[in-house]
Design a protein around this motif. Structure first.
Motif, PDB file in Angstrom:
ATOM      1  N   ARG A   1      10.919 -19.737  16.586  1.00 13.71           N
ATOM      2  CA  ARG A   1       9.705 -20.063  15.810  1.00 13.71           C
ATOM      3  C   ARG A   1       8.491 -19.920  16.743  1.00 13.71           C
ATOM      4  N   PRO A   2       8.049 -18.685  16.978  1.00 15.20           N
ATOM      5  CA  PRO A   2       7.015 -18.427  17.991  1.00 15.20           C
ATOM      6  C   PRO A   2       5.702 -19.172  17.757  1.00 15.20           C
ATOM      7  N   LYS A   3       5.295 -19.339  16.493  1.00 15.56           N
ATOM      8  CA  LYS A   3       4.018 -20.021  16.238  1.00 15.56           C
ATOM      9  C   LYS A   3       4.093 -21.508  16.579  1.00 15.56           C
ATOM     10  N   GLN A   4       5.293 -22.105  16.313  1.00 19.29           N
ATOM     11  CA  GLN A   4       5.452 -23.524  16.631  1.00 19.29           C
ATOM     12  C   GLN A   4       5.521 -23.720  18.144  1.00 19.29           C
ATOM     13  N   ILE A   5       6.221 -22.816  18.827  1.00 16.12           N
ATOM     14  CA  ILE A   5       6.300 -22.910  20.293  1.00 16.12           C
ATOM     15  C   ILE A   5       4.912 -22.728  20.908  1.00 16.12           C
ATOM     16  N   GLU A   6       4.126 -21.815  20.314  1.00 18.74           N
ATOM     17  CA  GLU A   6       2.768 -21.571  20.801  1.00 18.74           C
ATOM     18  C   GLU A   6       1.908 -22.828  20.638  1.00 18.74           C
ATOM     19  N   ALA A   7       2.098 -23.554  19.514  1.00 14.36           N
ATOM     20  CA  ALA A   7       1.344 -24.785  19.262  1.00 14.36           C
ATOM     21  C   ALA A   7       1.697 -25.853  20.298  1.00 14.36           C
ATOM     22  N   VAL A   8       3.006 -25.963  20.633  1.00 14.64           N
ATOM     23  CA  VAL A   8       3.442 -26.945  21.634  1.00 14.64           C
ATOM     24  C   VAL A   8       2.858 -26.596  23.004  1.00 14.64           C
ATOM     25  N   ILE A   9       2.899 -25.313  23.379  1.00 15.72           N
ATOM     26  CA  ILE A   9       2.365 -24.883  24.683  1.00 15.72           C
ATOM     27  C   ILE A   9       0.847 -25.113  24.743  1.00 15.72           C
ATOM     28  N   THR A  10       0.166 -24.823  23.625  1.00 13.18           N
ATOM     29  CA  THR A  10      -1.285 -25.061  23.572  1.00 13.18           C
ATOM     30  C   THR A  10      -1.579 -26.534  23.823  1.00 13.18           C
TER      31      THR A  10
ATOM     32  N   ILE B   1      -3.572 -30.961  27.315  1.00  9.09           N
ATOM     33  CA  ILE B   1      -3.434 -32.344  27.779  1.00  9.09           C
ATOM     34  C   ILE B   1      -3.094 -32.418  29.266  1.00  9.09           C
ATOM     35  N   GLY B   2      -2.574 -31.315  29.828  1.00 10.91           N
ATOM     36  CA  GLY B   2      -2.130 -31.359  31.226  1.00 10.91           C
ATOM     37  C   GLY B   2      -0.962 -32.305  31.392  1.00 10.91           C
ATOM     38  N   LEU B   3      -0.044 -32.259  30.434  1.00 12.26           N
ATOM     39  CA  LEU B   3       1.035 -33.253  30.367  1.00 12.26           C
ATOM     40  C   LEU B   3       1.947 -33.227  31.586  1.00 12.26           C
ATOM     41  N   LEU B   4       2.277 -32.050  32.070  1.00 11.76           N
ATOM     42  CA  LEU B   4       3.232 -31.954  33.178  1.00 11.76           C
ATOM     43  C   LEU B   4       2.661 -32.570  34.450  1.00 11.76           C
ATOM     44  N   GLU B   5       1.313 -32.484  34.638  1.00 12.06           N
ATOM     45  CA  GLU B   5       0.690 -33.055  35.835  1.00 12.06           C
ATOM     46  C   GLU B   5       0.410 -34.553  35.661  1.00 12.06           C
ATOM     47  N   GLU B   6       0.052 -34.956  34.423  1.00  7.09           N
ATOM     48  CA  GLU B   6      -0.332 -36.349  34.199  1.00  7.09           C
ATOM     49  C   GLU B   6       0.191 -36.811  32.832  1.00  7.09           C
ATOM     50  N   PRO B   7       1.469 -37.247  32.751  1.00  3.00           N
ATOM     51  CA  PRO B   7       2.083 -37.615  31.466  1.00  3.00           C
ATOM     52  C   PRO B   7       1.348 -38.730  30.727  1.00  3.00           C
ATOM     53  N   SER B   8       0.619 -39.600  31.441  1.00  2.00           N
ATOM     54  CA  SER B   8      -0.057 -40.738  30.793  1.00  2.00           C
ATOM     55  C   SER B   8      -1.141 -40.284  29.800  1.00  2.00           C
ATOM     56  N   LYS B   9      -1.599 -39.029  29.961  1.00  2.00           N
ATOM     57  CA  LYS B   9      -2.651 -38.533  29.067  1.00  2.00           C
ATOM     58  C   LYS B   9      -2.140 -38.319  27.639  1.00  2.00           C
ATOM     59  N   ASN B  10      -0.835 -38.295  27.474  1.00  2.00           N
ATOM     60  CA  ASN B  10      -0.267 -38.066  26.139  1.00  2.00           C
ATOM     61  C   ASN B  10      -0.640 -39.183  25.166  1.00  2.00           C
ATOM     62  N   LYS B  11      -0.884 -40.372  25.693  1.00  2.00           N
ATOM     63  CA  LYS B  11      -1.164 -41.531  24.837  1.00  2.00           C
ATOM     64  C   LYS B  11      -2.375 -41.287  23.937  1.00  2.00           C
ATOM     65  N   ASN B  12      -3.453 -40.702  24.494  1.00  2.00           N
ATOM     66  CA  ASN B  12      -4.675 -40.463  23.713  1.00  2.00           C
ATOM     67  C   ASN B  12      -4.635 -39.159  22.936  1.00  2.00           C
TER      68      ASN B  12
END
Length: 798
Positions: free
Chosen positions: A188-197, A202-213
């Motif tokens: 599902r390329p469009k869904q994977i693209e949305a997750v990567i975007t 959010i920079g999740l891999l560098e700073e997971p705490s940012k996911n909260k907001n």
């Protein structure tokens, strides 16, 4: 509602049988006043905490008393309009009516068809009816029982909300689960693209705490994520979507830098101010243009904050506010708020609420910021304190922001700094009398020399036929040199539009406003004739309305005409107008200033907006048009204002590079005032002017109260003015002038007469005199002949 209802809370109250308005509780009494039979109930309590803090009421009441207006008028000026709920009339279709059985006109059919879908406001109904008398049609429908007219209270302020998205915690906190998820979505390329975007945003891999907001949903879509894919991911439990309240005023800029160091002269001036504050609560800083007063303001504000207080910085114009904000952001980041009329109602409500909560260390704003509920106020700075923009003309209260913050600071035990290169005569006289401290800074920042002032003789150029439109050969030659040297120029013409009026050369007719006794100003950009008093406009006539001749020409010149002539004379120039017409949008000032600073514009042609403290590194030339009109304007303050304007706009030249040049175009180069401007000799100019002011009983030696009397019938207005003047003169004698017609004696179809009252500062009760004027007004308006008269008082008029 007790005990929740307290002073300072807003409530909804009814006026008449159908209208609803916002009220503010001032006080609560336990007993019914004996003089009142029926008391209407408060319909609704709007707040859980006070919108107007109790500490602010004594200040607001003083403004009401001093400027001779009601407390309600003061609150209307003080509170953002988003706080003021009012009712609106809604039209609703009677549910018992069968539209198909009605006999209706075509416009009424359109209206009824729309009412079957939804209720309509009066304004929308008028548009749908599209008849000469829409209200008559609505009343007819109401009388026939086809429609109902209801009143609905309308909330003006609503918090800003946005949809946000975040990753489910199980994926955000577990990298293995996230890897498995991407594997599942491989096809599902469009869904994977949305997750990567999302992960990138959010920079999740560098700073997971940012996911909260999370991230705003619209931002993800703007970055390329598919809206339908986001919806599917939320539905499948991979993303969480929720609605959040957004801070409209949130600062998201860079971290602030350290404050700039003060020069020895600035440091000395600051220390003198601190010493002055030990003796006087108010000090006047007279610093020449380009002396670096802003850096001193920053340092004093920083000191006030570190001492546990808060500050308020008042500026006269939005244009100046937009440039200074950038400089303050560099050093203070998001620690301060900004308050001016280009902000939306909702933004101003949120800033008011933040001030109540103590969220800001200081606020920068224009005159209305004087009313903000800032607690722990320890320092108020009024920059360019001489500016007339600080005085509100209409409606009441006709207050002067400089004067009201001085009184407010007295109540809150704060210090006040007034800054200007050309102080108002009132402030300078107070400093000379020892009421204010006085500190002088007469050296430009980093010893940068002041500009050279050169007079261009219009009379000589006209005789020699050297004039090209409104430009002298002197100004044009210097403009060419400035542009050749890759520098910039400002041209000052204190009149907007293309031409002040049109003239028929055959019969001398001039188009005038039908509602005001003024000629209509021609605006070529809008191809319209516009009244600058009431806003009336009409199309430009091709022939004279009086005689039918087509020989119509423009007379005089405004900023548009200067712009057009310069485009013809120097077609390669990049020119920008900066006046009320070119800066109506919210960010127009900032856009022009940014483009000028980036050297995308060579020349700005502007009204007095460009004279107010703007700082541009590459401006080496300033041209001043129409100096004679400034000097010879029929007003006792004309010379003071002309000196201030020419000195202030001239001070924009040569602020960083070599010595700037200011060219003043005039028909009389021998005027003493122009010599004072050339030498920037404020003291001598002040001494000469003060003699006339003292002799003819004008400020700063006398107080003025101007009484304006208006009526649609000229004779009635004149009789009322004569009667008022006669009644007051019995008590105040020669202090009261005979009624006179102002320069513009009719505005919005009301004829105007004014009575000027001059009051000595000592030996006469100002409060008693004001009470006399109010009682006399009430006595006059009680007479049958004058009950429809409109009258207001302008204390300390400008």
């Amino acid at each position: 509602m007790r005990p929740q209802a307290q002073p300072g809370h807003r409530v909804i109250v009814s006026f008449g049988s159908t209208k609803f308005h916002t009220g503010v509780i001032r006080s609560i009494k336990e007993d019914r006043p004996p003089s009142i039979r029926d008391i209407k109930p408060v319909l609704e309590l709007l707040d859980t905490s006070a919108v107007v803090p109790s500490a602010l009421f004594p200040f607001l009441e003083w403004v009401s008393s001093y400027y001779m207006c009601s407390l309600g008028e003061v609150l209307a000026a003080a509170l953002p309009s988003g706080f003021k709920l009012s009712s609106e009339s809604l039209i609703s279709l009677n549910p018992l009516v069968v539209p198909e059985e009605l006999i209706l006109s075509e416009p009424e059919e359109w209206l009824i068809r729309k009412l079957q879908e939804q209720d309509l406001g009066m304004e929308d109904a008028f548009k749908l009816l599209a008849t000469d008398q829409p209200l008559k049609s609505i009343k007819s429908l109401q009388q026939r029982g086809i429609i109902h007219i209801l009143e609905k209270v309308k909330e003006k302020y609503l918090p800003k909300r946005e949809k946000r998205i975040r990753l489910q915690d199980q994926f955000a906190e577990n990298h293995q689960a996230l890897d498995e998820l991407t594997g599942q979505l491989d096809k599902r390329p469009k869904q994977i693209e949305a997750v990567i975007t999302y992960l990138k945003a959010i920079g999740l891999l560098e700073e997971p705490s940012k996911n909260k907001n999370g991230v705003a949903r619209q931002d993800l879509i703007n970055d390329g994520a598919s809206a339908s894919s986001l919806k599917t991911l939320v539905k499948n439990g991979i993303f969480v979507e929720w609605e959040a309240v957004v801070d409209r005023l949130a600062y998201q800029g860079e971290a602030p830098s350290a404050l700039p160091s003060l020069s020895p002269e600035q440091a000395q001036a600051k220390q003198q101010l601190l010493n002055s504050f030990e003796q006087h609560p108010t000090a006047l800083l007279r610093g020449v243009t380009g002396s670096g007063k802003t850096e001193i303001y920053m340092s004093l504000i920083d000191d006030a904050i570190h001492a546990g207080g808060r500050a308020l910085l008042l500026l006269p114009e939005i244009a100046l506010t937009t440039q200074i904000i950038g400089r303050f952001r560099r050093y203070f980041g998001g620690r301060f708020g900004v308050y001016h009329s280009r902000f939306s109602d909702s933004e101003r409500v949120e800033l008011w609420q933040k001030c109540l909560a103590g969220a800001y260390d200081f606020v920068i704003g224009v005159r209305s910021a004087a009313f903000l509920p800032i607690s722990d106020l320890s320092l108020v700075i009024v920059d360019e304190e001489h500016e007339p923009s600080y005085k509100q003309q209409d409606p009441a209260p006709r207050y002067h922001a400089r004067d009201v913050v001085i009184y407010r600071s007295h109540l809150q035990k704060a210090k006040v700094l007034l800054g200007s290169a050309t102080p108002s005569f009132e402030s300078y006289q107070n400093a000379l009398e020892g009421k204010y401290g006085l500190v002088t800074l007469d050296q430009r920042y980093h010893d940068q020399p002041g500009p050279v002032y050169e007079l261009a003789d219009l009379s000589k150029e006209r005789k020699r036929r050297l004039l090209k439109g409104t430009f002298t050969s002197v100004l044009l030659e210097q403009l060419r040199r400035t542009i050749a040297d890759k520098d910039q120029a400002l041209l000052f013409q204190n009149r907007r539009g293309y031409a002040p009026f049109l003239l028929c050369e055959n019969c001398g007719h001039t188009p005038k406003c039908p509602q005001c006794d003024v000629s209509l100003t021609y605006h070529s950009f809008q191809n319209s004739l516009i009244c600058h008093y009431c806003g009336y406009r009409e199309s430009v006539p091709s022939t004279c309305d009086n005689c039918g001749s087509s020989d119509i020409k423009t007379m005089g010149h405004g900023t548009e005409k200067v712009e057009e002539e310069l485009e013809i004379l120097m077609p390669d120039l990049r020119i920008q107008r900066m006046d009320l017409d070119s800066t109506r949008s919210k960010h127009a000032y900032q856009e022009i200033i940014d483009r000028f600073e980036q050297k995308e514009i060579d020349v700005i042609i502007g009204t007095q907006i460009i004279s107010k403290g703007l700082h541009f590194d590459d401006v080496q030339l300033v041209g001043i048009f129409d100096a004679d009109r400034l000097i010879h304007f029929p007003d006792f303050r004309a010379h003071e204002r002309a000196f201030q304007l020419m000195t202030q706009v001239g001070g924009r030249a040569g602020r960083k590079k070599g010595r700037g040049l200011v060219i003043i175009q005039t028909s009389d180069t021998s005027l003493r005032l122009l010599r004072h401007v050339q030498r920037e000799d404020y003291e001598t100019f002040f001494e000469e002017e003060r003699k006339d002011r003292l002799e003819f009983k004008y400020p700063p030696f006398y107080r003025l109260i101007m009484v304006m009397i208006r009526h649609k019938d000229k004779r009635t207005a004149q009789q009322a003015a004569d009667q008022f003047s006669y009644m007051v003169r019995k008590h105040l004698g020669s202090r009261v002038s005979v009624p006179i017609e102002p320069l513009v004696n009719r505005v919005r179809n009301y004829y105007r007469y004014q009575v000027l009252i001059r009051l000595e500062k000592e030996g006469l009760s100002l409060g008693g005199t004001k009470q006399l004027l109010l009682v006399t007004r009430d006595t006059l308006l009680a007479l049958q002949a004058f009950k429809s008269i409109r009258m207001h008082f302008d204390v300390d008029p400008l």
